[in-house]
Design a protein around this motif. Structure first.
Motif, PDB file in Angstrom:
ATOM      1  N   GLN A 191     -53.160 -35.911 145.639  1.00 11.67           N
ATOM      2  CA  GLN A 191     -53.130 -35.550 144.152  1.00 11.67           C
ATOM      3  C   GLN A 191     -53.974 -35.151 143.169  1.00 11.67           C
ATOM      4  O   GLN A 191     -54.731 -34.002 144.173  1.00 11.67           O
ATOM      5  N   GLY A 192     -53.731 -34.558 141.788  1.00 17.12           N
ATOM      6  CA  GLY A 192     -54.688 -33.897 141.125  1.00 17.12           C
ATOM      7  C   GLY A 192     -54.244 -34.107 139.721  1.00 17.12           C
ATOM      8  O   GLY A 192     -53.702 -34.617 139.106  1.00 17.12           O
ATOM      9  N   ALA A 238     -43.494 -43.335 141.880  1.00 16.86           N
ATOM     10  CA  ALA A 238     -44.803 -42.166 141.968  1.00 16.86           C
ATOM     11  C   ALA A 238     -45.562 -42.144 140.331  1.00 16.86           C
ATOM     12  O   ALA A 238     -45.177 -42.374 140.025  1.00 16.86           O
ATOM     13  N   GLY A 239     -47.086 -42.125 140.960  1.00 16.88           N
ATOM     14  CA  GLY A 239     -47.373 -41.920 139.703  1.00 16.88           C
ATOM     15  C   GLY A 239     -48.267 -42.730 139.570  1.00 16.88           C
ATOM     16  O   GLY A 239     -48.233 -44.314 139.993  1.00 16.88           O
ATOM     17  N   THR A 240     -49.541 -42.937 138.703  1.00 16.69           N
ATOM     18  CA  THR A 240     -50.358 -43.832 138.166  1.00 16.69           C
ATOM     19  C   THR A 240     -50.274 -44.473 137.065  1.00 16.69           C
ATOM     20  O   THR A 240     -51.040 -44.963 136.676  1.00 16.69           O
ATOM     21  N   GLY A 241     -49.855 -43.455 136.739  1.00 21.17           N
ATOM     22  CA  GLY A 241     -48.729 -44.250 135.139  1.00 21.17           C
ATOM     23  C   GLY A 241     -49.363 -43.352 134.019  1.00 21.17           C
ATOM     24  O   GLY A 241     -49.373 -43.361 132.068  1.00 21.17           O
ATOM     25  N   PRO A 247     -49.416 -37.435 140.940  1.00 30.27           N
ATOM     26  CA  PRO A 247     -49.199 -38.330 142.113  1.00 30.27           C
ATOM     27  C   PRO A 247     -49.828 -37.879 143.710  1.00 30.27           C
ATOM     28  O   PRO A 247     -49.062 -36.564 143.785  1.00 30.27           O
ATOM     29  N   GLY A 248     -50.666 -38.358 144.395  1.00 25.90           N
ATOM     30  CA  GLY A 248     -50.315 -38.037 145.621  1.00 25.90           C
ATOM     31  C   GLY A 248     -49.210 -39.038 147.220  1.00 25.90           C
ATOM     32  O   GLY A 248     -49.782 -38.602 148.041  1.00 25.90           O
ATOM     33  N   GLU A 249     -47.908 -39.219 146.665  1.00 29.05           N
ATOM     34  CA  GLU A 249     -47.357 -40.379 146.993  1.00 29.05           C
ATOM     35  C   GLU A 249     -46.595 -40.394 146.347  1.00 29.05           C
ATOM     36  O   GLU A 249     -46.304 -40.886 144.584  1.00 29.05           O
TER      37      GLU A 249
END
Length: 377
Positions: A191-192, A238-241, A247-249
């Protein structure tokens, strides 16, 4: 009201949403026991299974069905309560009318008529029912088949009552089904911030070439009456929104419907070879839903073709391996030849599921004719 219609209505009125049988098998067991059948209840976990037999020795002809149904969805979207059977314009409405309480009712009536007319028939006729066909299919016919294998229970011929017809009753005869193999793939990245991609590893970008290779591959050119094997991606997540976070995954769901060119372990190996070739850091969980099966020419197909042709006024049924899966995939590995014959499938799993009353009333005679062809007195 005729006896098959009355029984179908009684079954529909029991809200047997998978895996709850809601008393359907108890009702059926009592009827068949009164007709002289031996009854065995096989409960695994939360799933009810019924094995009812009449006669002894071989050949063994089993009728296979399920008493569970899918959820009805929004009740107010239905023209009538999905668990209150209602007849309108020659159609019987209710959840399970076509898939497959209508066929189960027809099985019971046909079996009662068969043993009444032929009390000393050769071989064994049987009914196998589960309440776990529409669900996970773990503790239903899959588990029953394991128990049968351990105790040496043979089944020579199996007729599944899934709604197989297209336009008119008996216009299609299923002589096999494709296998199904599902995967849950997790691709790991780092993630970054999207502004600093050099400090992250985007699992979406990393996975795309591998997924493109898997979906573009022509796995085979088909097999006999089977279509080519197909891999379909059904979900990506995927993603945090946030739109500024790499995303990390990535999680990917995909499914293969495959013909007898393959077995599940071969496809798993081929898919994972592609993932490794693209250098992915991944984890994958496989679920083997069932191997493909195919019934060759023989007594079962010949009998079914003759019966369906007669019921269709001389029109020979289409013989197909299409569609999804059925519980016959667990019976075929026991050495049984399997076919599927049932009502029109146009409304299954839909709001206002229904079956033609005229078709329902003809079904017992169809199944009875099959039994008399295969186990002549």
């Amino acid at each position: 009201m005729g006896e098959v219609l009355a029984l179908a209505c009684d079954l529909i009125a029991r809200p047997s949403v998978t895996p709850d049988d809601a008393g359907c098998q108890g009702l059926i067991a009592a009827r068949l026991q009164a007709a002289g059948f031996s009854i065995e209840h096989l409960r695994f976990g939360e799933v009810d299974n019924l094995w009812a037999t009449h006669g002894s020795g071989g050949p063994v002809l089993a009728l296979l069905g399920h008493t569970d149904v899918v959820p009805p969805g929004p009740v107010d979207a239905w023209g009538s309560d999905p668990f209150v059977p209602e007849i309108r314009d020659g159609l019987l409405y209710g959840r399970g009318a076509a898939d497959m309480k209508g066929s189960v009712a027809a099985f019971v009536v046909a079996l009662e008529r068969f043993v009444a007319a032929h009390p000393d028939h050769p071989g064994t006729v049987a009914l196998l029912l589960t309440s776990d066909e529409e669900g996970d299919a773990i503790d239903g016919v899959r588990k029953v088949a394991e128990a049968f294998r351990e105790r040496g229970q043979r089944i020579d011929w199996c007729v599944t009552g899934e709604p197989s017809s297209k336009e008119t009753l008996g216009d299609l005869l299923r002589v096999g089904r494709r296998g199904t193999l599902s995967a849950t793939l997790t691709v790991h990245g780092i993630q970054g911030h999207v502004a600093y991609p050099d400090k992250a590893r985007n699992p979406i970008h990393l996975a795309m070439p591998a997924l493109a290779a898997l979906t573009a591959r022509r796995w085979d050119d088909g097999y006999d009456s089977f279509p080519p094997t197909s891999l379909q991606v059904s979900n990506l997540h995927a993603g945090t929104g946030a739109n500024n976070v790499i995303p990390g995954e990535l999680q990917v769901l995909f499914n293969l419907r495959y013909n007898p060119h393959w077995r599940a372990e071969q496809l798993e190996s081929e898919c994972e070879a592609v993932l490794r070739a693209h250098g992915l850091d991944y984890a994958i969980r496989w679920h083997r839903g069932g191997e493909p099966f195919h019934t060759p020419e023989g007594p079962l197909r010949e009998a079914a073709r003759a019966v369906l042709t007669a019921f269709a006024g001389g029109a020979v049924p289409e013989e197909s391996t299409g569609g999804g899966t059925s519980d016959a995939r667990f019976i075929a590995p026991l050495g049984a030849q399997c076919i599927e014959v049932g009502p029109v499938n146009a409304s299954i799993h839909k709001v206002d599921e229904h079956v033609r009353v005229a078709d329902l009333e003809r079904l017992p005679a169809l199944y009875l004719a099959l039994m008399e062809q295969l186990l002549p007195a």
